[in-house]
Motif scaffolding. Sequence first.
Motif, PDB file in Angstrom:
ATOM      1  N   ALA A 137      27.871 -13.358  19.963  1.00 31.61           N
ATOM      2  CA  ALA A 137      28.737 -12.899  21.052  1.00 31.61           C
ATOM      3  C   ALA A 137      28.933 -14.068  22.006  1.00 31.61           C
ATOM      4  O   ALA A 137      28.073 -14.950  22.128  1.00 31.61           O
ATOM      5  CB  ALA A 137      28.085 -11.724  21.769  1.00 31.61           C
ATOM      6  N   SER A 138      30.056 -14.087  22.685  1.00 32.37           N
ATOM      7  CA  SER A 138      30.396 -15.243  23.529  1.00 32.37           C
ATOM      8  C   SER A 138      29.356 -15.505  24.618  1.00 32.37           C
ATOM      9  O   SER A 138      29.059 -16.663  24.910  1.00 32.37           O
ATOM     10  CB  SER A 138      31.780 -15.069  24.144  1.00 32.37           C
ATOM     11  N   THR A 139      28.782 -14.460  25.204  1.00 33.50           N
ATOM     12  CA  THR A 139      27.777 -14.685  26.253  1.00 33.50           C
ATOM     13  C   THR A 139      26.503 -15.301  25.676  1.00 33.50           C
ATOM     14  O   THR A 139      25.918 -16.203  26.281  1.00 33.50           O
ATOM     15  CB  THR A 139      27.439 -13.374  26.989  1.00 33.50           C
ATOM     16  N   ASP A 140      26.072 -14.813  24.501  1.00 30.18           N
ATOM     17  CA  ASP A 140      24.885 -15.393  23.870  1.00 30.18           C
ATOM     18  C   ASP A 140      25.142 -16.842  23.460  1.00 30.18           C
ATOM     19  O   ASP A 140      24.294 -17.708  23.648  1.00 30.18           O
ATOM     20  CB  ASP A 140      24.478 -14.584  22.633  1.00 30.18           C
ATOM     21  N   ALA A 141      26.320 -17.096  22.910  1.00 31.74           N
ATOM     22  CA  ALA A 141      26.670 -18.459  22.515  1.00 31.74           C
ATOM     23  C   ALA A 141      26.695 -19.380  23.723  1.00 31.74           C
ATOM     24  O   ALA A 141      26.222 -20.520  23.654  1.00 31.74           O
ATOM     25  CB  ALA A 141      28.020 -18.473  21.813  1.00 31.74           C
ATOM     26  N   ALA A 142      27.220 -18.896  24.836  1.00 29.90           N
ATOM     27  CA  ALA A 142      27.279 -19.706  26.057  1.00 29.90           C
ATOM     28  C   ALA A 142      25.876 -20.020  26.557  1.00 29.90           C
ATOM     29  O   ALA A 142      25.603 -21.151  26.994  1.00 29.90           O
ATOM     30  CB  ALA A 142      28.095 -18.987  27.127  1.00 29.90           C
ATOM     31  N   ASP A 143      24.976 -19.040  26.514  1.00 26.12           N
ATOM     32  CA  ASP A 143      23.593 -19.272  26.946  1.00 26.12           C
ATOM     33  C   ASP A 143      22.919 -20.325  26.073  1.00 26.12           C
ATOM     34  O   ASP A 143      22.249 -21.232  26.577  1.00 26.12           O
ATOM     35  CB  ASP A 143      22.785 -17.974  26.884  1.00 26.12           C
TER      36      ASP A 143
ATOM     37  N   TYR B 185      24.558 -19.434  15.877  1.00 22.98           N
ATOM     38  CA  TYR B 185      25.330 -20.243  16.827  1.00 22.98           C
ATOM     39  C   TYR B 185      26.150 -21.292  16.073  1.00 22.98           C
ATOM     40  O   TYR B 185      27.339 -21.480  16.334  1.00 22.98           O
ATOM     41  CB  TYR B 185      24.382 -20.925  17.821  1.00 22.98           C
TER      42      TYR B 185
ATOM     43  N   ASN C 139      29.222 -19.853  14.554  1.00 23.72           N
ATOM     44  CA  ASN C 139      30.051 -19.062  15.484  1.00 23.72           C
ATOM     45  C   ASN C 139      29.955 -17.559  15.226  1.00 23.72           C
ATOM     46  O   ASN C 139      30.953 -16.853  15.212  1.00 23.72           O
ATOM     47  CB  ASN C 139      31.512 -19.516  15.418  1.00 23.72           C
ATOM     48  N   GLU C 140      28.735 -17.076  15.033  1.00 21.44           N
ATOM     49  CA  GLU C 140      28.514 -15.670  14.732  1.00 21.44           C
ATOM     50  C   GLU C 140      27.876 -14.909  15.890  1.00 21.44           C
ATOM     51  O   GLU C 140      27.449 -13.768  15.711  1.00 21.44           O
ATOM     52  CB  GLU C 140      27.639 -15.545  13.481  1.00 21.44           C
TER      53      GLU C 140
ATOM     54  N   ARG D 135      24.442 -22.615  24.201  1.00 29.32           N
ATOM     55  CA  ARG D 135      25.122 -23.892  24.419  1.00 29.32           C
ATOM     56  C   ARG D 135      24.562 -24.579  25.669  1.00 29.32           C
ATOM     57  O   ARG D 135      24.268 -25.783  25.653  1.00 29.32           O
ATOM     58  CB  ARG D 135      26.625 -23.674  24.575  1.00 29.32           C
ATOM     59  N   GLU D 136      24.409 -23.813  26.731  1.00 27.00           N
ATOM     60  CA  GLU D 136      23.867 -24.380  27.980  1.00 27.00           C
ATOM     61  C   GLU D 136      22.447 -24.888  27.768  1.00 27.00           C
ATOM     62  O   GLU D 136      22.089 -25.975  28.226  1.00 27.00           O
ATOM     63  CB  GLU D 136      23.885 -23.318  29.081  1.00 27.00           C
TER      64      GLU D 136
END
Length: 87
Positions: free
Chosen positions: A22-28, A16, A19-20, A30-31
């Motif tokens: 996937a966008s959905t995993d990163a969003a989860d 994370y 920035n490695e 981050r939240e």
Amino acid sequence: MTDCGCTKAKAELEEYLHNELASTDAADIREHIENCNDCSSELHIGVVLTEAVQRACKEVAPEQLRDQVLLSIREIQSTHTEVRVTL
């Protein structure tokens, strides 16, 4: 989005941070970090360490020191003899 939980957030924190993911995993993640003090602290430590390593990699030894080190290496190499081990 769903809370990914501390286990997943901590396991993927390094990816994370760089920035490695996937966008959905990163969003989860981050939240989760926004709502979890423990994981937020882990992220902060990761950021501080990453920045310290990046700064250290930019530093350059003074020319005189580099010359001394290279000279020492060359002297060691010139006196080095091959050692053979037989069993």
